[in-house]
Design an enzyme around this catalytic site. Sequence first.
Site, PDB file in Angstrom:
ATOM      1  N   LYS A  45     -23.277 -47.110 -33.318  1.00  0.00           N
ATOM      2  CA  LYS A  45     -23.135 -47.060 -31.863  1.00  0.00           C
ATOM      3  C   LYS A  45     -24.485 -47.417 -31.241  1.00  0.00           C
ATOM      4  CE  LYS A  45     -23.967 -42.116 -31.565  1.00  0.00           C
ATOM      5  NZ  LYS A  45     -23.329 -40.818 -31.659  1.00  0.00           N
ATOM      6  N   GLY A  72     -20.969 -44.020 -21.125  1.00  0.00           N
ATOM      7  CA  GLY A  72     -22.314 -43.978 -20.537  1.00  0.00           C
ATOM      8  C   GLY A  72     -23.437 -43.857 -21.545  1.00  0.00           C
ATOM      9  N   CYS A 130     -23.186 -53.681 -21.675  1.00  0.00           N
ATOM     10  CA  CYS A 130     -22.509 -52.446 -21.300  1.00  0.00           C
ATOM     11  C   CYS A 130     -22.224 -52.418 -19.805  1.00  0.00           C
ATOM     12  CB  CYS A 130     -23.344 -51.232 -21.685  1.00  0.00           C
ATOM     13  SG  CYS A 130     -22.496 -49.725 -21.226  1.00  0.00           S
ATOM     14  N   ILE A 190     -15.658 -59.790 -27.593  1.00  0.00           N
ATOM     15  CA  ILE A 190     -16.094 -59.392 -26.280  1.00  0.00           C
ATOM     16  C   ILE A 190     -16.319 -57.874 -26.251  1.00  0.00           C
ATOM     17  CG2 ILE A 190     -14.888 -61.275 -25.161  1.00  0.00           C
ATOM     18  CD1 ILE A 190     -12.802 -59.356 -24.082  1.00  0.00           C
ATOM     19  N   THR A 192     -16.170 -54.577 -23.480  1.00  0.00           N
ATOM     20  CA  THR A 192     -15.057 -54.193 -22.598  1.00  0.00           C
ATOM     21  C   THR A 192     -15.150 -54.890 -21.234  1.00  0.00           C
ATOM     22  OG1 THR A 192     -16.355 -52.268 -21.962  1.00  0.00           O
ATOM     23  CG2 THR A 192     -14.695 -51.955 -23.668  1.00  0.00           C
ATOM     24  N   GLY A 265     -11.899 -52.355 -32.903  1.00  0.00           N
ATOM     25  CA  GLY A 265     -12.494 -51.322 -32.056  1.00  0.00           C
ATOM     26  C   GLY A 265     -11.517 -50.230 -31.717  1.00  0.00           C
TER      27      GLY A 265
END
Length: 300
Positions: A45, A72, A130, A190, A192, A265
């Site tokens: 991550k 976040g 992000c 890609i 999100t 994912g």
Amino acid sequence: MTALCQLDLAHPIVNGSGTFDAIAARRAFGEALLDDFPFAAFVSKTITVHPRAGNPPPRLWETPAGMINSIGLPNKGLERYLAEDLPQLAELPVPLVTNVMGSTAAEIATLLEALDDRDEIAAVELNVSCPNITTGLDIGADPAELSAVLREVRGRTAKPLIVKLTPNTADVAAVAEAAEASGADAVSLINTLRAFAPDPGRPGEPWLGGGTGGLSGPAIRAVALAQVAAVACRVSIPVVGMGGVQTGQHAAQFLEAGATLVGVGTESFRDPAAGARISRELHDLFAKSGAIDRSTAPNV
Ligand code: RRO
């Protein structure tokens, strides 16, 4: 075998960053996880220089064919990642790709330098995509901005550098070209798609604590295929394609669109063994169709 940036991989299926917690999975499944690890490489991550608490809850919203997350970037920060997580991730039976994100070139340089002398790490993935936190610098949305940052930081690591692109931009292929010209060894896409979930009980207000979020799952597969195809015909570096992959057939569609590897994912949240199933399905599909077996043939 499949190859990506000098890494020899057993098959083309990897995880999307942040969608499979290998340390928690090992706690849950024990050594069985290592005996039949679902991915050919493991992507961590995203980590940042400093620890982050992440967004306030709620962090997830289910949509008809996917979900919106607004996590976040919670993470323990670079120092504790190196001290606590890296030794455990190094025990996985596949190459480790560490995903990092910084809101300035200086932060990214710090991350790349710190990872560079750790032999446990096979490659670095730089997240410039992000959509969930406000950094004030959307470096992955603009070719010139991305080039400027990459040129400043590329020399800080000798490891292969994969740039994870954002789909939330006008011309993703132009951004991919800029990444290649500025030293990226591969691109992945890609991430999100920026999305909004209204709170059913508070008209006009967001459900998610972070406001907007990122849409993933089957809902985005057609968009992902279009973006992967657009990028793959404009760059000569390898492309890691992902977005809504649930079956071997979906993975084959990404390979046909020009991807070298395929990321799984959101499907792993539903089925933690999805990666292994999808790589088996892909293998069987090519064996049955008699087509070139891109799940075992040497690649790029
Ligand atoms: O942490 C997140 O909310 C997040 C990240 Br870093 C990302 O790259 N993509 C995403 O959908 N969520």
